[in-house]
Motif scaffolding. Structure first.
Motif, PDB file in Angstrom:
ATOM      1  N   ASP A  33       2.574  -4.495  -1.154  1.00 56.78           N
ATOM      2  CA  ASP A  33       3.513  -3.562  -1.809  1.00 56.78           C
ATOM      3  C   ASP A  33       3.541  -3.718  -3.324  1.00 56.78           C
ATOM      4  O   ASP A  33       4.005  -2.818  -4.034  1.00 56.78           O
ATOM      5  CB  ASP A  33       4.917  -3.691  -1.226  1.00 56.78           C
ATOM      6  CG  ASP A  33       5.551  -5.064  -1.424  1.00 56.78           C
ATOM      7  OD1 ASP A  33       4.863  -5.952  -1.974  1.00 56.78           O
ATOM      8  OD2 ASP A  33       6.717  -5.259  -1.027  1.00 56.78           O
ATOM      9  N   SER A  34       3.024  -4.833  -3.850  1.00 60.58           N
ATOM     10  CA  SER A  34       3.010  -5.025  -5.306  1.00 60.58           C
ATOM     11  C   SER A  34       1.781  -4.393  -5.957  1.00 60.58           C
ATOM     12  O   SER A  34       1.605  -4.507  -7.173  1.00 60.58           O
ATOM     13  CB  SER A  34       3.043  -6.525  -5.637  1.00 60.58           C
ATOM     14  OG  SER A  34       1.911  -7.173  -5.112  1.00 60.58           O
ATOM     15  N   GLY A  73      -0.203  -2.540 -10.853  1.00 60.49           N
ATOM     16  CA  GLY A  73       0.740  -3.565 -10.439  1.00 60.49           C
ATOM     17  C   GLY A  73       2.108  -2.960 -10.173  1.00 60.49           C
ATOM     18  O   GLY A  73       2.401  -1.819 -10.556  1.00 60.49           O
ATOM     19  N   TYR A  74       2.958  -3.727  -9.530  1.00 58.73           N
ATOM     20  CA  TYR A  74       4.299  -3.269  -9.180  1.00 58.73           C
ATOM     21  C   TYR A  74       5.097  -2.915 -10.434  1.00 58.73           C
ATOM     22  O   TYR A  74       5.897  -1.972 -10.439  1.00 58.73           O
ATOM     23  CB  TYR A  74       5.013  -4.368  -8.390  1.00 58.73           C
ATOM     24  CG  TYR A  74       6.383  -3.996  -7.890  1.00 58.73           C
ATOM     25  CD1 TYR A  74       6.544  -3.227  -6.737  1.00 58.73           C
ATOM     26  CD2 TYR A  74       7.531  -4.406  -8.568  1.00 58.73           C
ATOM     27  CE1 TYR A  74       7.798  -2.887  -6.261  1.00 58.73           C
ATOM     28  CE2 TYR A  74       8.795  -4.078  -8.104  1.00 58.73           C
ATOM     29  CZ  TYR A  74       8.924  -3.305  -6.949  1.00 58.73           C
ATOM     30  OH  TYR A  74      10.171  -2.964  -6.491  1.00 58.73           O
ATOM     31  N   TYR A  75       4.865  -3.649 -11.535  1.00 58.00           N
ATOM     32  CA  TYR A  75       5.655  -3.448 -12.755  1.00 58.00           C
ATOM     33  C   TYR A  75       4.990  -2.489 -13.738  1.00 58.00           C
ATOM     34  O   TYR A  75       5.424  -2.393 -14.897  1.00 58.00           O
ATOM     35  CB  TYR A  75       5.930  -4.802 -13.419  1.00 58.00           C
ATOM     36  CG  TYR A  75       6.797  -5.690 -12.553  1.00 58.00           C
ATOM     37  CD1 TYR A  75       8.164  -5.442 -12.423  1.00 58.00           C
ATOM     38  CD2 TYR A  75       6.244  -6.740 -11.828  1.00 58.00           C
ATOM     39  CE1 TYR A  75       8.963  -6.227 -11.611  1.00 58.00           C
ATOM     40  CE2 TYR A  75       7.041  -7.536 -11.006  1.00 58.00           C
ATOM     41  CZ  TYR A  75       8.393  -7.277 -10.905  1.00 58.00           C
ATOM     42  OH  TYR A  75       9.186  -8.057 -10.092  1.00 58.00           O
ATOM     43  N   ASP A 106      -2.845  -7.254 -10.934  1.00 54.23           N
ATOM     44  CA  ASP A 106      -1.670  -6.386 -10.752  1.00 54.23           C
ATOM     45  C   ASP A 106      -1.220  -5.871 -12.118  1.00 54.23           C
ATOM     46  O   ASP A 106      -0.189  -6.255 -12.651  1.00 54.23           O
ATOM     47  CB  ASP A 106      -0.543  -7.139 -10.040  1.00 54.23           C
ATOM     48  CG  ASP A 106      -0.236  -8.491 -10.689  1.00 54.23           C
ATOM     49  OD1 ASP A 106      -1.016  -8.942 -11.557  1.00 54.23           O
ATOM     50  OD2 ASP A 106       0.794  -9.092 -10.334  1.00 54.23           O
TER      51      ASP A 106
END
Length: 581
Positions: free
Chosen positions: A292-293, A248-250, A207
């Motif tokens: 979702d991430s 990744g999500y971040y 991620d």
């Protein structure tokens, strides 16, 4: 004659260049239906008295699966142009098979036949030659060795103090790998595949937060450069893992989209259905599966494309890596991979491009995208036979033939063969802790066509179920190592390096069992020599016939009995023989 089962198409795995003026041609027919096949060949422009001039060349029945027979022949083409067809004979019928169908007699017009318009040398499948002689070792960096405690992540656990979980950290790093390279060279490994090392939130690092930054828990630029330099000094290649299908999500651009919605300059970097962005069980944006991430990147977007191509080139330029393993490669568009290949090969011509694809991968292996793919069908069939016991050796040979003949030979030589990874139970666990079955698995892995990979710790007999169980910390206490398994792997790798037929030189023929779950194997050969690999999947001693008047040499084996006309293998036994022609 079952004409509807006869199949050939020009290109891909049915006709392809193997040398400058030599092509390999294959034909598929109904199993046990055709008794002989001859290839009709000629230059399309050589005619006499209004008729196309051709010759005939016998084809060899090279293998079979549950439904089909496979025929093959190598053709030297003096003029670099070729028209060809097939003369088939069954018990009671003959027919000519061409591009335009079946005929009772050979058409005199070359336009009726299959066409190889021109043999361009530059169209030979071109992958890095070094890969064929590489034995890989996959490392999950977080769990291999903690060499620099000063960079441990927050809340790090003491090494091997608890079972692996999806959210715990033990502090594995680059220094730990560098300090333990002798373990790899001791068993003969000469390639390392590292799962992602870029800055990420999780312990698995799939991620990605920043594709241009090393995750600080692994080290910095200098420690990675030192690792790669030390590897190269030992003749070990290094392949990194990248996820270009999703971030990744971040990942900062995705965070910007979450914050600014339609006003974000990065909104087209992803596949957003509507705004505001919402995650959950079924997010309103494309993601890996529905996670979702892991939002899916829009690789058709010019800015995304430039960013990722820069990533691909950067790690080669700055760190001299030798390969890219590409996660979820089949969900990224072909055009992106074509541009990716061009970009990275311009930086380093012999960089290895490996795609993670679990199904038929021919569309990615036409010379314009990948050099190889991860050979999961190989893994599945080996484990189904030797670990799960849910297929017979006959079924295994039929299945593995189908896999092998799905690709040109000179592509299969570069496939990445594995029997375990960070996504699967460990091999000893798969084999129910049966050391002899595990040794058989490695006998196939390290003698089969392709480039084999060992998952860290499997060579010393580590165990573990599915993720996260398969991601235990490497056990460096040698008292816990299975020395028998380690020595078996060391012996096979050493033999593979000495005898190139056990790597990817020469050709192969599969040796089918004579009884339902009998001894099986394959013969690898060139003009001067043959090497035979035999395995007994049964719990009882079995015999396999040998040709008389041949001086067989035993290269490596379990307990066997050699007689003039047969070899007897003990339960779960193996044998590697060689002889000169």
């Amino acid at each position: 004659m079952e004409k509807s089962a006869v199949f050939h198409r020009p290109g891909d795995n049915f006709s392809y260049l193997i040398e400058d003026r030599t092509i390999q041609i294959r034909l598929k027919t109904k199993k046990s239906n055709i008794k002989s096949v001859k290839l009709i060949i000629g230059d399309p422009y050589i005619w006499e008295d209004g008729e196309w001039q051709f010759s005939e060349l016998p084809m060899t029945l090279v293998s079979k699966d549950d439904l089909f027979d496979y025929w093959e022949v190598d053709v030297f083409v003096e003029t670099r142009r070729l028209r060809y067809g097939f003369k088939l004979a069954s018990v009671d019928e003959e027919a000519i098979f061409t591009e335009k169908g079946f005929f009772n007699t050979a058409p005199v017009d070359s336009d009726y036949y299959f066409c190889f318009p021109y043999l361009h040398k530059q169209e030979i499948f071109n992958a890095p030659d070094w890969v064929k002689d590489t034995v890989w070792y996959q490392i999950f960096p977080e769990r291999f060795a903690n060499g620099d405690p000063s960079i441990n992540p927050k809340n790090v656990r003491q090494w091997n103090s608890e079972p692996p979980a999806i959210n715990n950290f033990f502090g594995g790093d680059f220094t730990g790998i560098t300090e333990n390279l002798e373990h790899l060279t001791d068993i003969g490994v000469n390639g390392i595949y590292l799962t992602p090392v870029f800055k990420a939130f999780s312990n698995h690092k799939y991620d990605t937060i920043d594709y241009m930054e090393i995750d600080p828990q692994f080290g910095d630029s200098e420690s990675l450069k030192k690792l790669i330099s030390e590897c190269h000094n030992r003749g070990i290649r290094v392949m990194l893992d990248a996820v270009f299908n999703h971030s990744g999500y971040y990942f900062p651009p995705f965070q910007d989209v979450i914050k600014n919605g339609e006003n974000s300059p990065y909104k087209d970097w992803f596949h957003i259905h509507d705004f505001p962005v919402q995650g959950g069980q079924k997010p309103n944006y494309e993601a890996f599966a529905f996670v979702d991430s892991m939002p899916k990147l829009n690789t058709a977007n010019p800015e995304v494309k430039k960013y990722l191509l820069d990533v691909g080139m950067y790690w080669i330029k700055e760190f001299d890596i030798d390969g890219w393993r590409l996660d979820v490669a089949n969900e990224v568009d072909h055009e992106f991979w074509r541009e990716f290949r061009t970009a990275v090969k311009e930086v380093k011509k012999d960089v290895y491009i490996l795609g993670e694809i679990w199904h038929d991968s021919m569309p990615w292996l036409r010379g314009d995208q990948f050099d190889g793919v991860m050979n999961y069908p190989f893994k599945t069939n080996v484990l189904n036979l030797l670990a799960k016991n849910n297929i017979t050796s006959i079924q295994f040979m039929e299945n593995i033939s189908k896999v092998y003949y799905s690709y040109p030979k000179n592509i299969f030589d570069y496939t990445f063969n594995l029997v375990g990874s960070h996504d699967t139970p460990r091999i000893l666990t798969e084999c129910n802790d049966d050391i002899n079955r595990t040794k058989q698995v490695y006998t196939i892995l390290l003698t089969f066509m392709g480039s084999p990979c060992i998952y860290y710790g499997d060579e010393i007999g580590m165990t573990g179920d599915l993720d996260p169980g398969c991601r235990k910390c490497m056990d460096w206490n040698t008292e816990n190592h299975d020395s028998e398994l380690k020595e078996h792997i060391r012996a096979l790798i050493s033999l593979r390096k000495k005898e190139k037929l056990l790597a990817n030189d020469g050709s192969v023929r599969f040796l089918f069992p004579e009884v339902e779950n009998g001894i099986f194997g394959y013969r690898k050969f060139n003009n001067n020599k043959s090497v035979i690999i035999l395995l007994n999947p049964s719990i009882t001693k079995q015999a396999f016939p040998l040709e008389k008047h041949i001086n067989y040499q035993v290269l490596y084996s379990s307990e066997i009995e050699m007689e003039p006309s047969e070899i007897n293998l003990g339960p779960d036994g193996f044998c590697i023989l060689s002889y000169s022609h």
